[in-house]
Design a protein around this motif. Structure first.
Motif, mmCIF file in Angstrom:
data_model
loop_
_atom_site.group_PDB
_atom_site.id
_atom_site.type_symbol
_atom_site.label_atom_id
_atom_site.label_comp_id
_atom_site.label_asym_id
_atom_site.label_seq_id
_atom_site.Cartn_x
_atom_site.Cartn_y
_atom_site.Cartn_z
ATOM 1 N N TYR A 134 6.723 10.516 8.169
ATOM 2 C CA TYR A 134 6.000 11.183 7.084
ATOM 3 C C TYR A 134 4.686 10.471 6.805
ATOM 4 N N ILE A 135 3.731 11.236 6.292
ATOM 5 C CA ILE A 135 2.542 10.681 5.653
ATOM 6 C C ILE A 135 2.646 11.041 4.187
ATOM 7 N N LYS A 136 2.659 10.045 3.306
ATOM 8 C CA LYS A 136 2.802 10.299 1.877
ATOM 9 C C LYS A 136 1.630 9.696 1.116
ATOM 10 N N GLN A 137 1.038 10.496 0.264
ATOM 11 C CA GLN A 137 -0.046 10.017 -0.585
ATOM 12 C C GLN A 137 0.522 9.157 -1.714
ATOM 13 N N ALA A 138 -0.101 8.010 -1.938
ATOM 14 C CA ALA A 138 0.274 7.144 -3.055
ATOM 15 C C ALA A 138 -0.614 7.457 -4.247
ATOM 16 N N TRP A 139 -0.097 7.262 -5.450
ATOM 17 C CA TRP A 139 -0.894 7.514 -6.649
ATOM 18 C C TRP A 139 -2.020 6.497 -6.733
ATOM 19 N N SER A 140 -3.230 6.987 -6.927
ATOM 20 C CA SER A 140 -4.393 6.113 -6.995
ATOM 21 C C SER A 140 -5.518 6.835 -7.717
ATOM 22 N N ILE A 141 -6.345 6.088 -8.427
ATOM 23 C CA ILE A 141 -7.498 6.664 -9.119
ATOM 24 C C ILE A 141 -8.791 6.354 -8.377
ATOM 25 N N CYS A 142 -8.979 5.106 -7.985
ATOM 26 C CA CYS A 142 -10.268 4.675 -7.433
ATOM 27 C C CYS A 142 -10.454 5.034 -5.967
ATOM 28 N N SER A 143 -9.439 4.891 -5.150
ATOM 29 C CA SER A 143 -9.581 5.136 -3.715
ATOM 30 C C SER A 143 -8.286 5.703 -3.157
ATOM 31 N N PRO A 144 -8.368 6.508 -2.098
ATOM 32 C CA PRO A 144 -7.160 7.118 -1.528
ATOM 33 C C PRO A 144 -6.264 6.088 -0.855
ATOM 34 N N LYS A 145 -4.977 6.326 -0.947
ATOM 35 C CA LYS A 145 -4.002 5.446 -0.321
ATOM 36 C C LYS A 145 -2.827 6.284 0.170
ATOM 37 N N PHE A 146 -2.353 5.971 1.377
ATOM 38 C CA PHE A 146 -1.253 6.713 1.982
ATOM 39 C C PHE A 146 -0.255 5.733 2.583
ATOM 40 N N TYR A 147 0.988 6.173 2.636
ATOM 41 C CA TYR A 147 2.034 5.425 3.323
ATOM 42 C C TYR A 147 2.400 6.154 4.616
ATOM 43 N N ILE A 148 2.470 5.411 5.718
ATOM 44 C CA ILE A 148 2.977 5.930 6.981
ATOM 45 C C ILE A 148 4.428 5.495 7.072
ATOM 46 N N GLN A 149 5.341 6.462 7.096
ATOM 47 C CA GLN A 149 6.768 6.155 7.033
ATOM 48 C C GLN A 149 7.501 6.688 8.262
ATOM 49 N N ASP A 150 8.632 6.045 8.571
ATOM 50 C CA ASP A 150 9.457 6.515 9.681
ATOM 51 C C ASP A 150 10.382 7.622 9.209
ATOM 52 N N SER A 151 11.304 8.028 10.064
ATOM 53 C CA SER A 151 12.186 9.155 9.742
ATOM 54 C C SER A 151 13.131 8.847 8.588
ATOM 55 N N LYS A 152 13.343 7.555 8.284
ATOM 56 C CA LYS A 152 14.200 7.158 7.175
ATOM 57 C C LYS A 152 13.392 6.943 5.888
ATOM 58 N N GLU A 153 12.111 7.324 5.933
ATOM 59 C CA GLU A 153 11.194 7.197 4.800
ATOM 60 C C GLU A 153 10.976 5.743 4.392
ATOM 61 N N GLU A 154 11.011 4.862 5.377
ATOM 62 C CA GLU A 154 10.683 3.459 5.160
ATOM 63 C C GLU A 154 9.235 3.227 5.601
ATOM 64 N N GLN A 160 0.232 1.210 5.951
ATOM 65 C CA GLN A 160 -0.500 1.815 4.847
ATOM 66 C C GLN A 160 -1.883 2.235 5.330
ATOM 67 N N ILE A 161 -2.448 3.227 4.677
ATOM 68 C CA ILE A 161 -3.832 3.627 4.926
ATOM 69 C C ILE A 161 -4.570 3.571 3.602
ATOM 70 N N GLN A 162 -5.696 2.880 3.581
ATOM 71 C CA GLN A 162 -6.525 2.803 2.381
ATOM 72 C C GLN A 162 -7.943 3.240 2.712
ATOM 73 N N GLY A 163 -8.463 4.176 1.920
ATOM 74 C CA GLY A 163 -9.795 4.705 2.159
ATOM 75 C C GLY A 163 -10.797 4.224 1.141
ATOM 76 N N PRO A 164 -12.073 4.567 1.336
ATOM 77 C CA PRO A 164 -13.125 4.149 0.412
ATOM 78 C C PRO A 164 -13.133 5.003 -0.842
ATOM 79 N N CYS A 165 -13.759 4.484 -1.880
ATOM 80 C CA CYS A 165 -13.855 5.224 -3.133
ATOM 81 C C CYS A 165 -14.766 6.438 -2.987
ATOM 82 N N PHE A 166 -15.824 6.296 -2.194
ATOM 83 C CA PHE A 166 -16.785 7.379 -2.007
ATOM 84 C C PHE A 166 -16.668 7.877 -0.574
ATOM 85 N N HIS A 167 -16.437 9.192 -0.396
ATOM 86 C CA HIS A 167 -16.081 9.731 0.916
ATOM 87 C C HIS A 167 -17.218 10.442 1.627
#
Length: 247
Positions: free
Chosen positions: A133-153, A157-164
């Motif tokens: 899975y790719i899951k978006q994490a809660w964030s205000i300033c910059s995007p953040k995502f979790y890369i998870q396996d089939s067991k959702e572990e 992580q993916i962290q992006g810039p504040c300005f896109h």
């Protein structure tokens, strides 16, 4: 009378010999690479009219050989009513036309004001066999995502810039270890030139990850590119989808 111009055939990468252990069929290509290029095809109808069409992408290796071809499969109503926030099904196929990876994105919110219903993409390889899975994490300033396996572990992580906004330069999303302490790769939205950036939403991306990364997680990383493209770089009515942070 001028001779007709012959269209150059697509250069597909040669099929790898043998099948590594615990590798879903069709993902053998990913065991041999530590970077990929994702090129979105230009849709002329969309460029001139603003009428949203299904996105199509070429996934290539560093030598420009096509490894996979990806095609969005959503209805006309969904594309033009929901815009970049639309749910999607994306089929990723090999050179024989066999679907080897399937991405499913349900309709969800992407704003930080709705932390209970953030973005999520399920990755299957082959269809029906969940690998992560790719899951978006809660964030205000910059995007953040979790890369998870089939067991959702969480594996990465993916962290992006504040300005896109990509004005004459690349936009880099860092790929980090599971604890977020070490950078192990990156996803870059590459500058495509003024005319292409202004008049189309056909984007180019580069992905870098460790060579020895689990092949299933490499496939999930490919899926993350499409979610990032839709969330931050897909135009609506031919207008840039530019914002600061996740607000």
């Amino acid at each position: 009378m001028a001779a007709p111009v012959m269209q150059q055939p697509v250069a597909w990468v040669s099929a790898p010999q043998g099948k590594p252990a615990n590798c879903p069929p069709g993902l053998e290509y990913l065991t041999q690479v530590d970077q990929l290029l994702v090129h979105q095809q230009i849709e002329l109808l969309e460029a001139f009219t603003g009428f949203e069409t299904n996105n199509k992408y070429e996934i290539k290796n560093s030598m420009g050989q096509r490894v996979y071809f990806a095609a969005e499969d959503t209805s006309c109503c969904t594309r033009n009513c929901c815009g970049p926030s639309r749910p999607f099904e994306i089929q990723i196929m090999d050179n024989s036309g066999r679907e080897v990876i399937h991405l499913h994105r349900p309709l969800r919110c992407s704003t930080c004001w709705c932390p209970c219903c953030l973005q999520k993409v399920e990755v299957s390889a082959p269809v029906g066999n969940n690998i992560g899975y790719i899951k978006q994490a809660w964030s205000i300033c910059s995007p953040k995502f979790y890369i998870q396996d089939s067991k959702e572990e969480t594996v990465l992580q993916i962290q992006g810039p504040c300005f896109h906004c990509s004005i004459c330069g690349d936009v880099e999303f860092q790929v980090l270890s599971a604890d977020g302490d070490v950078q192990v790769g990156k996803i870059s939205k590459q500058w495509s030139g003024f005319a292409k950036e202004l008049f189309t939403d056909a984007d180019n991306f580069g992905i870098q990850f460790p060579m020895d990364l689990d092949v299933n997680i490499k496939a999930v990383m490919v899926g993350a590119v499409f979610l990032i493209d839709f969330m931050f770089f897909e135009k609506e009515d031919n207008k840039e989808n530019t914002k600061v942070g996740m607000v």
